[in-house]
Design a protein around this motif. Structure first.
Motif, PDB file in Angstrom:
ATOM      1  N   GLN A 170       0.826  -1.210   0.000  1.00  0.00           N
ATOM      2  CA  GLN A 170       0.000   0.000   0.000  1.00  0.00           C
ATOM      3  C   GLN A 170       0.860   1.260   0.000  1.00  0.00           C
ATOM      4  OE1 GLN A 170      -2.601  -0.719   3.349  1.00  0.00           O
ATOM      5  NE2 GLN A 170      -4.223  -1.421   1.986  1.00  0.00           N
ATOM      6  N   GLN A 171       1.954   1.232   0.767  1.00  0.00           N
ATOM      7  CA  GLN A 171       2.863   2.382   0.810  1.00  0.00           C
ATOM      8  C   GLN A 171       3.913   2.309  -0.296  1.00  0.00           C
ATOM      9  OE1 GLN A 171       4.495   3.306   4.708  1.00  0.00           O
ATOM     10  NE2 GLN A 171       2.809   2.220   5.689  1.00  0.00           N
ATOM     11  N   GLN A 172       4.026   1.155  -0.924  1.00  0.00           N
ATOM     12  CA  GLN A 172       5.015   0.884  -1.970  1.00  0.00           C
ATOM     13  C   GLN A 172       6.437   1.200  -1.494  1.00  0.00           C
ATOM     14  OE1 GLN A 172       3.787   2.824  -5.591  1.00  0.00           O
ATOM     15  NE2 GLN A 172       2.142   1.346  -5.902  1.00  0.00           N
ATOM     16  N   ARG A 173       6.742   0.654  -0.298  1.00  0.00           N
ATOM     17  CA  ARG A 173       8.096   0.818   0.228  1.00  0.00           C
ATOM     18  C   ARG A 173       8.385  -0.281   1.254  1.00  0.00           C
ATOM     19  NH1 ARG A 173       7.105   6.332   3.657  1.00  0.00           N
ATOM     20  NH2 ARG A 173       5.613   5.467   5.116  1.00  0.00           N
ATOM     21  N   TYR A 174       9.684  -0.487   1.470  1.00  0.00           N
ATOM     22  CA  TYR A 174      10.136  -1.448   2.471  1.00  0.00           C
ATOM     23  C   TYR A 174      10.022  -0.803   3.847  1.00  0.00           C
ATOM     24  CZ  TYR A 174      11.823  -4.442  -1.241  1.00  0.00           C
ATOM     25  OH  TYR A 174      11.885  -5.261  -2.328  1.00  0.00           O
ATOM     26  N   VAL A 175       9.646  -1.598   4.839  1.00  0.00           N
ATOM     27  CA  VAL A 175       9.478  -1.121   6.204  1.00  0.00           C
ATOM     28  C   VAL A 175      10.119  -2.124   7.155  1.00  0.00           C
ATOM     29  CG1 VAL A 175       7.361   0.175   5.724  1.00  0.00           C
ATOM     30  CG2 VAL A 175       7.214  -2.234   6.398  1.00  0.00           C
ATOM     31  N   GLY A 176      10.389  -1.692   8.377  1.00  0.00           N
ATOM     32  CA  GLY A 176      10.952  -2.623   9.343  1.00  0.00           C
ATOM     33  C   GLY A 176      11.351  -1.942  10.634  1.00  0.00           C
ATOM     34  N   THR A 177      12.054  -2.716  11.465  1.00  0.00           N
ATOM     35  CA  THR A 177      12.516  -2.230  12.755  1.00  0.00           C
ATOM     36  C   THR A 177      13.896  -2.804  13.052  1.00  0.00           C
ATOM     37  OG1 THR A 177      11.500  -4.076  13.940  1.00  0.00           O
ATOM     38  CG2 THR A 177      10.175  -2.067  13.714  1.00  0.00           C
ATOM     39  N   TRP A 178      14.577  -2.190  14.016  1.00  0.00           N
ATOM     40  CA  TRP A 178      15.859  -2.699  14.504  1.00  0.00           C
ATOM     41  C   TRP A 178      15.942  -2.372  15.986  1.00  0.00           C
ATOM     42  CZ3 TRP A 178      20.264  -1.215  17.025  1.00  0.00           C
ATOM     43  CH2 TRP A 178      21.390  -2.040  16.894  1.00  0.00           C
ATOM     44  N   ILE A 179      16.311  -3.377  16.785  1.00  0.00           N
ATOM     45  CA  ILE A 179      16.547  -3.166  18.214  1.00  0.00           C
ATOM     46  C   ILE A 179      17.848  -3.851  18.596  1.00  0.00           C
ATOM     47  CG2 ILE A 179      14.143  -2.852  18.921  1.00  0.00           C
ATOM     48  CD1 ILE A 179      14.109  -5.822  19.757  1.00  0.00           C
ATOM     49  N   GLY A 180      18.453  -3.375  19.676  1.00  0.00           N
ATOM     50  CA  GLY A 180      19.684  -3.972  20.163  1.00  0.00           C
ATOM     51  C   GLY A 180      19.701  -4.023  21.677  1.00  0.00           C
TER      52      GLY A 180
END
Length: 172
Positions: free
Chosen positions: A86-96
């Motif tokens: 729907q947004q036509q983009r890659y999405v995600g998260t990062w935690i450490g």
């Protein structure tokens, strides 16, 4: 009695698209070597570790890494990546395990050659002082079993400055 209601496609069942397929190249067991430019003198610190990447339904990847991190010894990190049609983009998260900030990737794009995925995020500025800064991570496949991630921060001078390079080699 037959229902006159029209069946709508379920939003809970999504088939992977070509963008999701690209993420599957990340799946596997990897070793890595990280180089970080730290401090005002930009001295280089190195560390190593392992990363295990698995697929979640062919739509997401979950990447858990364990090893050393320059400046903080042993660390565990977790990255999630997916593609939002729907947004036509890659999405995600990062935690450490070494910080409390949840990094959100909210503007990822694949280059025309489909070799480099660039992910945008915002996080704490390296200088501290409670400021936030813009970051850019780029994941580039050099070959099927070698990828490189570079990280840049947008400086006060308006220029992007690379501060980290991570080489990943897939275990055979």
């Amino acid at each position: 009695m037959e229902s006159t209601k029209t069946q709508q496609p379920s939003t809970m069942t999504t088939q992977p698209q070509k963008e999701h397929d690209w993420l599957q190249k990340l799946v596997g067991e990897w070793t890595y070597e990280i180089e970080v430019k730290m401090g005002s003198d930009l001295s280089v610190e190195k560390a190593t570790g392992i990363e295990s990447v698995r697929s979640l339904g062919g739509l997401w990847i979950l990447a858990e890494a364990q090893g050393e991190m320059p400046g903080c010894k042993a660390a565990t990190t977790m990255m999630t990546l997916g593609y939002d049609p729907q947004q036509q983009r890659y999405v995600g998260t990062w935690i450490g395990s070494m910080m409390t900030h949840l990094w959100v990737y909210d503007g990822g794009e694949l280059d025309a050659a489909e070799r480099v995925l660039t992910l945008d995020s915002e996080g704490p500025a390296m200088a501290g002082e409670g400021k936030m800064a813009r970051y850019k991570d780029a994941i580039e496949f050099k070959s099927d079993d070698w990828r490189v991630m570079t990280s840049q921060v947008l400086g006060d001078d308006g220029q992007w400055h690379q501060f980290m390079t991570v080489n990943y080699w897939q275990k055979k």
